[in-house]
Write a protein that holds these residues in place. Structure first.
Motif, mmCIF file in Angstrom:
data_model
loop_
_atom_site.group_PDB
_atom_site.id
_atom_site.type_symbol
_atom_site.label_atom_id
_atom_site.label_comp_id
_atom_site.label_asym_id
_atom_site.label_seq_id
_atom_site.Cartn_x
_atom_site.Cartn_y
_atom_site.Cartn_z
ATOM 1 N N UNK A 80 7.511 -10.935 -35.149
ATOM 2 C CA UNK A 80 7.724 -12.159 -34.632
ATOM 3 C C UNK A 80 8.932 -12.285 -33.397
ATOM 4 N N UNK A 81 8.555 -13.322 -32.600
ATOM 5 C CA UNK A 81 9.357 -13.473 -31.372
ATOM 6 C C UNK A 81 9.899 -14.845 -31.460
ATOM 7 N N UNK A 82 11.194 -14.873 -31.371
ATOM 8 C CA UNK A 82 11.755 -16.436 -31.235
ATOM 9 C C UNK A 82 11.922 -16.742 -29.869
ATOM 10 N N UNK A 83 12.014 -18.320 -29.627
ATOM 11 C CA UNK A 83 12.396 -18.682 -28.507
ATOM 12 C C UNK A 83 13.235 -19.726 -28.801
ATOM 13 N N UNK A 84 13.967 -19.881 -27.865
ATOM 14 C CA UNK A 84 15.100 -20.925 -27.747
ATOM 15 C C UNK A 84 14.775 -22.435 -27.429
ATOM 16 N N UNK B 251 -1.518 -1.608 -33.833
ATOM 17 C CA UNK B 251 -2.557 -2.706 -34.011
ATOM 18 C C UNK B 251 -1.516 -4.169 -34.337
ATOM 19 N N UNK B 252 -0.255 -4.124 -34.083
ATOM 20 C CA UNK B 252 0.490 -5.009 -34.549
ATOM 21 C C UNK B 252 0.065 -6.401 -33.835
ATOM 22 N N UNK B 253 0.366 -7.571 -34.824
ATOM 23 C CA UNK B 253 0.238 -8.830 -34.058
ATOM 24 C C UNK B 253 1.308 -9.593 -34.332
ATOM 25 N N UNK B 254 1.359 -10.651 -33.551
ATOM 26 C CA UNK B 254 2.678 -11.464 -33.357
ATOM 27 C C UNK B 254 2.524 -13.110 -33.672
ATOM 28 N N UNK B 255 3.620 -13.382 -34.185
ATOM 29 C CA UNK B 255 4.075 -14.747 -34.425
ATOM 30 C C UNK B 255 4.947 -15.265 -33.501
ATOM 31 N N UNK B 256 4.678 -16.433 -32.682
ATOM 32 C CA UNK B 256 5.968 -17.058 -31.900
ATOM 33 C C UNK B 256 6.386 -18.262 -32.356
ATOM 34 N N UNK B 257 7.986 -18.407 -32.439
ATOM 35 C CA UNK B 257 8.518 -19.326 -33.234
ATOM 36 C C UNK B 257 9.472 -20.053 -32.261
ATOM 37 N N UNK B 258 9.402 -21.441 -32.221
ATOM 38 C CA UNK B 258 10.376 -22.094 -31.472
ATOM 39 C C UNK B 258 11.637 -22.569 -32.434
ATOM 40 N N UNK B 259 12.730 -21.904 -32.715
ATOM 41 C CA UNK B 259 13.673 -22.497 -33.611
ATOM 42 C C UNK B 259 15.077 -22.095 -33.259
ATOM 43 N N UNK B 260 16.064 -23.211 -33.289
ATOM 44 C CA UNK B 260 17.384 -22.907 -32.749
ATOM 45 C C UNK B 260 18.309 -22.922 -33.889
ATOM 46 N N UNK B 261 17.906 -23.003 -35.041
ATOM 47 C CA UNK B 261 18.960 -22.818 -36.261
ATOM 48 C C UNK B 261 18.880 -21.342 -36.708
ATOM 49 N N UNK B 262 20.004 -20.709 -36.630
ATOM 50 C CA UNK B 262 20.153 -19.302 -37.037
ATOM 51 C C UNK B 262 19.697 -18.916 -38.405
ATOM 52 N N UNK B 263 20.134 -19.682 -39.421
ATOM 53 C CA UNK B 263 19.966 -19.595 -40.950
ATOM 54 C C UNK B 263 18.446 -19.682 -41.057
ATOM 55 N N UNK B 264 17.904 -20.716 -40.312
ATOM 56 C CA UNK B 264 16.226 -20.844 -40.492
ATOM 57 C C UNK B 264 15.517 -19.681 -39.795
#
Length: 287
Positions: A170-174, A140-153
């Motif tokens: 969490x799924x990251x996008x460039x 039953x997992x749920x997702x967070x989507x994140x737009x972030x280009x800084x690797x440390x953050x």
């Protein structure tokens, strides 16, 4: 004479304009960008020599440096301005504008066109990173989507989920284009519970992504938080006008993990969310 009239009268100094809801960013070659409370359509009527390459972009042809045709049938073309900024040409407008844009490119040397490669990220290619494996997540997992280009953050954003919210992935996008394309291709029940946009400055990419989410009848209910490292002018007002649920000024990487933790605790634990966005893990939600 008003500021808007002065800018229109000095149109030769403008490289391009980008729209966000009822606001327009005016970009110059060597001056800071200016946010004006007029829609892009207003400036399109005031600047007839400019070219509308996208629903959110109006450019001054004098500043075109290079044109990149679409690599695939469903990919947008790209314009590179003399300022170095890269702007997409919508697929619908490409056929209408190809000849006009080519004329503006004729004075450019062929070797200059081939010398610089347009980054593939501008072609809308999906660049995503799965931070938590499918096997480690409950059914039953749920997702967070994140737009972030800084690797440390990115690391701090993902660590907060791993350590305290294991029932989320969490799924990251460039880039914002990839994020929106993924949302469009995602089933309703699998849409993210929360969207995070982490940007250095508020500009066309962030505002276009935010507006695309909030103008969609299905996506507009998804809480969207934007982190801004360098605030200027009316950035906060513009973000809220475009539909942001929270605008966070966060310039220090040292305290970023604490700020992210507070955002998670509020939106994933205390906030009341629409039924299809509610946590089915251990978090307690107000109903």
């Amino acid at each position: 004479m008003t500021q808007i009239q002065e800018i229109v009268n000095n149109s030769a100094a403008i490289t391009h304009l980008t729209g966000a809801s009822n606001y327009t960013w005016v970009h110059f070659l060597s001056e800071p960008q200016v946010l004006l409370s007029k829609p892009l359509t207003y400036f399109e009527s005031q600047l007839p020599s400019y070219v509308r390459i996208h629903k959110t972009s109006l450019i001054n042809p004098a500043y075109i440096q290079r044109i990149q045709p679409p690599k695939r049938a469903k990919s947008p073309g790209t314009i590179v301005l003399k300022s170095g900024e890269q702007l997409p040409i919508s697929r619908r407008r490409w056929l209408e504008l190809a000849d006009l844009l080519t004329v503006a490119q004729q004075n450019e040397k062929p070797e200059d066109v081939l010398a610089t490669k347009v980054p593939e990220l501008e072609n809308g290619q999906l660049e995503e990173e799965l931070i938590q494996s499918e096997q480690a997540m409950p059914l039953s997992k749920q997702w967070l989507f994140a737009f972030c280009q800084d690797e440390k953050r990115r690391t701090k954003i993902s660590q907060g989920i791993h350590e305290k919210w294991p029932h989320y992935a969490i799924r990251f996008f460039d880039n914002g284009t990839s994020l929106i394309e993924k949302m469009i291709g995602t089933a309703t029940n699998d849409l993210p519970t929360l969207v995070l946009l982490d940007v250095r400055k508020v500009g066309w990419a962030a505002m276009n992504t935010l507006e695309s989410i909030k103008s969609n009848k299905l996506f507009c209910r998804i809480p969207t938080v934007i982190f801004i490292r360098e605030l200027a002018g009316s950035d906060v007002e513009a973000c809220y006008a475009a539909g942001a649920n929270s605008v966070v000024r966060q310039s220090s990487d040292e305290t970023f993990d604490d700020v992210v933790d507070r955002i998670y605790r509020y939106w994933l634990n205390f906030a009341a969310l629409p039924a299809n966005l509610r946590s089915n893990g251990t978090g307690t939600l107000i109903k």
